[in-house]
Design a protein around this motif. Structure first.
Motif, PDB file in Angstrom:
ATOM      1  N   SER A   1       0.838  -1.218   0.000  1.00  0.00           N
ATOM      2  CA  SER A   1       0.000   0.000   0.000  1.00  0.00           C
ATOM      3  C   SER A   1       0.864   1.255   0.000  1.00  0.00           C
ATOM      4  O   SER A   1       0.578   2.224  -0.727  1.00  0.00           O
ATOM      5  N   ARG A   2       1.916   1.217   0.775  1.00  0.00           N
ATOM      6  CA  ARG A   2       2.798   2.390   0.860  1.00  0.00           C
ATOM      7  C   ARG A   2       3.498   2.635  -0.471  1.00  0.00           C
ATOM      8  O   ARG A   2       3.636   3.782  -0.917  1.00  0.00           O
ATOM      9  N   ALA A   3       3.962   1.573  -1.106  1.00  0.00           N
ATOM     10  CA  ALA A   3       4.606   1.713  -2.414  1.00  0.00           C
ATOM     11  C   ALA A   3       3.638   2.281  -3.436  1.00  0.00           C
ATOM     12  O   ALA A   3       4.002   3.162  -4.230  1.00  0.00           O
ATOM     13  N   ALA A   4       2.422   1.781  -3.416  1.00  0.00           N
ATOM     14  CA  ALA A   4       1.414   2.274  -4.369  1.00  0.00           C
ATOM     15  C   ALA A   4       1.181   3.768  -4.180  1.00  0.00           C
ATOM     16  O   ALA A   4       1.050   4.519  -5.156  1.00  0.00           O
ATOM     17  N   ASN A   5       1.145   4.208  -2.935  1.00  0.00           N
ATOM     18  CA  ASN A   5       0.959   5.633  -2.655  1.00  0.00           C
ATOM     19  C   ASN A   5       2.124   6.477  -3.156  1.00  0.00           C
ATOM     20  O   ASN A   5       1.961   7.669  -3.453  1.00  0.00           O
ATOM     21  N   GLU A   6       3.310   5.858  -3.252  1.00  0.00           N
ATOM     22  CA  GLU A   6       4.505   6.562  -3.732  1.00  0.00           C
ATOM     23  C   GLU A   6       4.689   6.412  -5.248  1.00  0.00           C
ATOM     24  O   GLU A   6       5.675   6.906  -5.797  1.00  0.00           O
ATOM     25  N   GLY A   7       3.785   5.711  -5.906  1.00  0.00           N
ATOM     26  CA  GLY A   7       3.907   5.503  -7.349  1.00  0.00           C
ATOM     27  C   GLY A   7       4.947   4.467  -7.729  1.00  0.00           C
ATOM     28  O   GLY A   7       5.452   4.464  -8.852  1.00  0.00           O
ATOM     29  N   ILE A   8       5.257   3.573  -6.803  1.00  0.00           N
ATOM     30  CA  ILE A   8       6.243   2.511  -7.030  1.00  0.00           C
ATOM     31  C   ILE A   8       5.515   1.202  -7.285  1.00  0.00           C
ATOM     32  O   ILE A   8       4.625   0.821  -6.517  1.00  0.00           O
ATOM     33  N   THR A   9       5.865   0.508  -8.346  1.00  0.00           N
ATOM     34  CA  THR A   9       5.232  -0.777  -8.629  1.00  0.00           C
ATOM     35  C   THR A   9       5.825  -1.855  -7.720  1.00  0.00           C
ATOM     36  O   THR A   9       6.954  -1.747  -7.246  1.00  0.00           O
ATOM     37  N   VAL A  10       5.031  -2.902  -7.485  1.00  0.00           N
ATOM     38  CA  VAL A  10       5.427  -3.945  -6.546  1.00  0.00           C
ATOM     39  C   VAL A  10       5.183  -5.322  -7.153  1.00  0.00           C
ATOM     40  O   VAL A  10       4.149  -5.558  -7.788  1.00  0.00           O
ATOM     41  N   SER A  11       6.150  -6.214  -6.942  1.00  0.00           N
ATOM     42  CA  SER A  11       5.939  -7.626  -7.251  1.00  0.00           C
ATOM     43  C   SER A  11       6.271  -8.444  -6.011  1.00  0.00           C
ATOM     44  O   SER A  11       6.861  -7.941  -5.046  1.00  0.00           O
ATOM     45  N   LEU A  12       5.900  -9.698  -6.060  1.00  0.00           N
ATOM     46  CA  LEU A  12       6.056 -10.580  -4.904  1.00  0.00           C
ATOM     47  C   LEU A  12       6.587 -11.918  -5.389  1.00  0.00           C
ATOM     48  O   LEU A  12       6.101 -12.462  -6.384  1.00  0.00           O
ATOM     49  N   ILE A  13       7.626 -12.448  -4.714  1.00  0.00           N
ATOM     50  CA  ILE A  13       8.067 -13.814  -4.948  1.00  0.00           C
ATOM     51  C   ILE A  13       7.655 -14.646  -3.738  1.00  0.00           C
ATOM     52  O   ILE A  13       8.027 -14.319  -2.606  1.00  0.00           O
ATOM     53  N   THR A  14       6.899 -15.694  -3.963  1.00  0.00           N
ATOM     54  CA  THR A  14       6.356 -16.503  -2.883  1.00  0.00           C
ATOM     55  C   THR A  14       6.282 -17.954  -3.319  1.00  0.00           C
ATOM     56  O   THR A  14       6.285 -18.256  -4.517  1.00  0.00           O
ATOM     57  N   ASN A  15       6.214 -18.860  -2.340  1.00  0.00           N
ATOM     58  CA  ASN A  15       5.981 -20.257  -2.703  1.00  0.00           C
ATOM     59  C   ASN A  15       4.514 -20.546  -2.968  1.00  0.00           C
ATOM     60  O   ASN A  15       4.158 -21.656  -3.390  1.00  0.00           O
ATOM     61  N   GLY A  16       3.647 -19.568  -2.726  1.00  0.00           N
ATOM     62  CA  GLY A  16       2.246 -19.677  -3.122  1.00  0.00           C
ATOM     63  C   GLY A  16       1.347 -20.424  -2.168  1.00  0.00           C
ATOM     64  O   GLY A  16       0.129 -20.516  -2.407  1.00  0.00           O
ATOM     65  N   ILE A  17       1.878 -20.926  -1.079  1.00  0.00           N
ATOM     66  CA  ILE A  17       1.074 -21.762  -0.190  1.00  0.00           C
ATOM     67  C   ILE A  17       0.051 -20.946   0.596  1.00  0.00           C
ATOM     68  O   ILE A  17      -1.063 -21.401   0.836  1.00  0.00           O
ATOM     69  N   ASN A  18       0.420 -19.724   0.974  1.00  0.00           N
ATOM     70  CA  ASN A  18      -0.487 -18.891   1.787  1.00  0.00           C
ATOM     71  C   ASN A  18      -0.923 -17.632   1.055  1.00  0.00           C
ATOM     72  O   ASN A  18      -1.105 -16.579   1.679  1.00  0.00           O
ATOM     73  N   LEU A  19      -1.124 -17.711  -0.232  1.00  0.00           N
ATOM     74  CA  LEU A  19      -1.477 -16.519  -1.013  1.00  0.00           C
ATOM     75  C   LEU A  19      -2.725 -15.816  -0.495  1.00  0.00           C
ATOM     76  O   LEU A  19      -2.823 -14.589  -0.555  1.00  0.00           O
ATOM     77  N   LYS A  20      -3.673 -16.562   0.023  1.00  0.00           N
ATOM     78  CA  LYS A  20      -4.918 -15.943   0.483  1.00  0.00           C
ATOM     79  C   LYS A  20      -4.707 -14.998   1.661  1.00  0.00           C
ATOM     80  O   LYS A  20      -5.557 -14.143   1.930  1.00  0.00           O
ATOM     81  N   PHE A  21      -3.570 -15.135   2.363  1.00  0.00           N
ATOM     82  CA  PHE A  21      -3.268 -14.218   3.467  1.00  0.00           C
ATOM     83  C   PHE A  21      -3.156 -12.771   2.970  1.00  0.00           C
ATOM     84  O   PHE A  21      -3.287 -11.836   3.761  1.00  0.00           O
ATOM     85  N   LEU A  22      -2.891 -12.599   1.670  1.00  0.00           N
ATOM     86  CA  LEU A  22      -2.784 -11.244   1.132  1.00  0.00           C
ATOM     87  C   LEU A  22      -4.101 -10.485   1.236  1.00  0.00           C
ATOM     88  O   LEU A  22      -4.128  -9.291   1.506  1.00  0.00           O
TER      89      LEU A  22
END
Length: 324
Positions: A88-109
């Motif tokens: 959220s903070r990055a978005a407010n600053e106009g910075i794009t964001v990506s995520l590297i994850t093993n995908g097991i708990n994606l719903k926590f997002l």
């Protein structure tokens, strides 16, 4: 290895010698024990603090993309909450964001944060027949979470698969899972040994071995969005140049299926910040046993730009900088 440091975000960087991407570890915990883990690290804390996050965003740095890379950013609800706040903070600053994850708990997002994420890289390294054997977990949880993402209109998802002496024999299995799951991109990269604070249970395979194995997979060859990523770190370990790598790919008729990272990732503007407040070049970030010796404390310089310029001027990548 550029893919290890930043995932497919390495493909975003085009210019040389300008800070572009911060790869950020937010914790030192994971819910898997992968045979080739690149982030085995005996740090002094477990989770990033507000002070480190504040410095990243308040130091008037000019980076354009933030790749949240682990150890496993969604290992629990606490880490997921930190990710949500950073996104959220990055978005407010106009910075794009990506995520590297093993995908097991994606719903926590949570589905409300998904529109603020440019893309998600899921480290898979297996398919329906091989995943449990290699990673000791159930692939069904990832499949369930992929369905959840797609139901929420999020389809900017890439699969990351490492090639080593074990996974080299499961390429069709990895491809079948990735294709049937609708990944936007399917990126393979060769495993390279690093100096970490732990032991790997896999071994290196050469570029030619990787290419020959991939070429035997008709599904890999016929799928437009699947590719092998190669960078200078792979070449250095194998004792070849990028020019040699181009020639090997061409001799195997595989040039169109290889993405060559054109420079050292640090020269392309990729820099690591760790959850415990250290700054490292992309190359040094691969070797967790070097962190205490080579990591520069975040607050020793006024901004991330200053850190990056110091690395460029004094570090490994100096010879890669071209005159403007």
């Amino acid at each position: 290895m550029g893919g290890v440091v930043s995932g497919t975000a390495i493909m975003l960087t085009k210019s040389v010698g300008h800070l572009h991407t911060i790869t950020l570890t937010i914790n030192n915990r994971c819910n898997l024990r992968c045979p080739h883990c690149y982030l085995k690290y005996n740090g002094t804390k477990n989770v990033i603090n507000d002070e480190t996050v504040d410095f990243i965003f308040k130091s008037k740095s000019s980076f354009q993309h933030l790749a949240i890379v682990g150890m496993e950013p969604l290992v629990d609800k606490c880490s997921a909450s930190i990710c949500r706040s950073i996104i959220s903070r990055a978005a407010n600053e106009g910075i794009t964001v990506s995520l590297i994850t093993n995908g097991i708990n994606l719903k926590f997002l949570g589905e409300d944060i998904l529109p603020l994420i440019a893309f998600i890289d899921i480290s898979v390294d297996g398919g329906r027949r091989s995943y449990h054997q290699y990673r000791g977990a159930s692939l069904e949880r990832i499949e369930t979470n992929l369905v959840w993402l797609q139901k929420n209109g999020f389809n900017r998802i890439n699969a990351l698969d490492v090639l080593n002496n074990h996974t080299l024999y499961y390429i069709d299995d990895m491809m079948e899972f990735a294709v049937s799951s609708g990944f936007s991109g399917i990126m393979f990269s060769p495993y390279v040994p690093t100096e970490s604070e732990g032991k790997d249970d896999v071994t290196f395979v050469t570029l030619r071995q990787s290419l020959l194995a991939l070429k035997r997979s008709s599904l890999f060859m016929s799928t437009d969005n699947s590719f092998l990523m190669i960078d200078v770190y792979h070449c250095w370990y194998e004792g070849i140049s990028l020019k040699d790598a181009y020639a090997i790919a061409q001799s195997e008729g595989m040039s169109q299926k290889v993405y060559f990272v054109p420079e050292d990732p640090t020269a392309l503007g990729v820099m690591r910040v760790t959850y415990d407040g250290l700054v490292l070049s992309s190359f040094d970030a691969l070797h967790t046993s070097w962190y205490s010796r080579k990591g520069r404390p975040l607050k020793e310089l006024p901004s991330l730009n200053h850190h990056y310029q110091e690395i460029i001027e004094n570090g490994l990548v100096k010879s890669y900088i071209r005159a403007a």
